[in-house]
Write a protein that holds these residues in place. Structure first.
Motif, short mmCIF file in Angstrom:
data_model
loop_
_atom_site.label_atom_id
_atom_site.label_comp_id
_atom_site.label_asym_id
_atom_site.label_seq_id
_atom_site.Cartn_x
_atom_site.Cartn_y
_atom_site.Cartn_z
N UNK A 54 46.19 47.46 38.31
CA UNK A 54 47.15 48.56 38.24
C UNK A 54 46.86 49.58 39.31
N UNK A 55 47.11 50.83 38.98
CA UNK A 55 46.84 51.95 39.89
C UNK A 55 45.85 52.88 39.21
N UNK A 56 44.68 52.97 39.78
CA UNK A 56 43.62 53.81 39.23
C UNK A 56 43.24 54.83 40.29
N UNK A 57 43.64 56.09 40.05
CA UNK A 57 43.41 57.17 41.01
C UNK A 57 42.07 57.84 40.74
N UNK A 58 41.36 58.10 41.80
CA UNK A 58 40.08 58.79 41.74
C UNK A 58 40.13 59.96 42.71
N UNK A 59 39.42 61.04 42.39
CA UNK A 59 39.33 62.16 43.32
C UNK A 59 37.87 62.43 43.64
N UNK A 60 37.66 63.03 44.77
CA UNK A 60 36.30 63.30 45.21
C UNK A 60 35.73 64.47 44.42
N UNK A 61 34.56 64.24 43.83
CA UNK A 61 33.82 65.29 43.18
C UNK A 61 32.71 65.75 44.12
N UNK A 62 31.79 66.54 43.60
CA UNK A 62 30.69 67.01 44.45
C UNK A 62 29.80 65.87 44.92
N UNK A 63 29.48 64.96 44.00
CA UNK A 63 28.55 63.88 44.34
C UNK A 63 29.10 62.48 44.10
N UNK A 64 30.21 62.39 43.40
CA UNK A 64 30.76 61.07 43.06
C UNK A 64 32.25 61.16 42.87
N UNK A 65 32.89 59.99 42.74
CA UNK A 65 34.33 59.96 42.46
C UNK A 65 34.57 60.20 40.98
N UNK A 66 35.64 60.91 40.66
CA UNK A 66 36.00 61.24 39.29
C UNK A 66 37.37 60.63 39.00
N UNK A 67 37.48 59.93 37.87
CA UNK A 67 38.75 59.29 37.50
C UNK A 67 39.83 60.35 37.34
N UNK A 68 41.00 60.15 37.99
CA UNK A 68 42.08 61.13 37.95
C UNK A 68 43.32 60.60 37.23
N UNK A 69 43.28 59.37 36.73
CA UNK A 69 44.40 58.84 35.95
C UNK A 69 45.15 57.73 36.66
N UNK A 70 46.24 57.30 36.02
CA UNK A 70 47.04 56.20 36.56
C UNK A 70 48.35 56.68 37.17
N UNK A 71 48.58 57.99 37.16
CA UNK A 71 49.79 58.57 37.74
C UNK A 71 49.45 59.10 39.13
N UNK A 72 50.30 58.78 40.10
CA UNK A 72 50.07 59.21 41.48
C UNK A 72 50.02 60.73 41.56
N UNK A 73 48.97 61.29 42.14
CA UNK A 73 48.89 62.75 42.31
C UNK A 73 50.01 63.25 43.23
N UNK A 74 50.45 64.47 42.97
CA UNK A 74 51.53 65.08 43.77
C UNK A 74 51.08 65.22 45.22
N UNK A 75 52.03 65.06 46.11
CA UNK A 75 51.76 65.27 47.52
C UNK A 75 51.28 64.03 48.27
N UNK A 76 51.10 62.93 47.56
CA UNK A 76 50.67 61.70 48.23
C UNK A 76 51.86 60.78 48.43
N UNK A 77 51.88 60.01 49.52
CA UNK A 77 52.96 59.05 49.71
C UNK A 77 52.85 57.90 48.71
N UNK A 78 53.92 57.15 48.56
CA UNK A 78 53.91 56.00 47.66
C UNK A 78 52.91 54.96 48.17
N UNK A 79 52.11 54.41 47.28
CA UNK A 79 51.15 53.38 47.70
C UNK A 79 51.86 52.05 47.94
N UNK A 80 51.19 51.13 48.62
CA UNK A 80 51.80 49.81 48.84
C UNK A 80 51.99 49.07 47.52
N UNK A 81 52.93 48.14 47.52
CA UNK A 81 53.20 47.33 46.33
C UNK A 81 51.98 46.49 45.98
N UNK A 82 51.77 46.30 44.68
CA UNK A 82 50.70 45.44 44.19
C UNK A 82 51.34 44.45 43.21
#
Length: 119
Positions: A54-82
């Motif tokens: 599926x689509x698993x979004x992560x965002x950069x934390x101070x030291x590691x990636x943090x799970x941000x959900x399965x909904x595309x964050x605002x301001x990002x272009x559409x990802x390629x089809x999977x």
């Protein structure tokens, strides 16, 4: 399905190529998209990998990636089809277990593979 992971792996390889390019753009805004989530479990001495596509979004934390959900964050272009999005499997080596309803939905992927072991 015996040897079924090879079909999934070939499609996933194509998807990953496009995601590398996409993640270069997304990372400039602090995000990263992962096409598959894996959970590892040992059952009777055998490692099983539960894979969810599926689509698993992560965002950069101070030291590691943090799970941000399965909904595309605002301001990002559409990802390629999977084409694997929505598929979930249990994998033991190259063999996979697929729910019947998903098998029908992804039959294009498993065409030509055997669902029974031949003696």
């Amino acid at each position: 399905m015996y040897g079924g992971y090879s079909a999934i792996y070939s499609v996933l390889s194509e998807v990953k190529e496009k995601l590398y390019v996409y993640n270069e753009l997304a990372s400039r805004r602090g995000y990263y998209l992962k096409p598959v989530h894996k959970v590892y479990k040992r059952v009777n001495g055998v490692t099983r990998v539960y894979e969810y596509y599926g689509r698993y979004w992560w965002r950069k934390g101070e030291r590691k990636l943090i799970y941000a959900g399965s909904v595309k964050p605002k301001g990002l272009p559409e990802p390629p089809e999977n084409p694997l999005e929505g598929l979930s499997i249990i994998r033991e080596g190259d063999d996979i277990i697929v729910d019947c309803s998903l098998y029908d939905k992804y039959s294009w992927l498993f065409r030509g593979l055997r669902s029974e072991r031949v003696a």
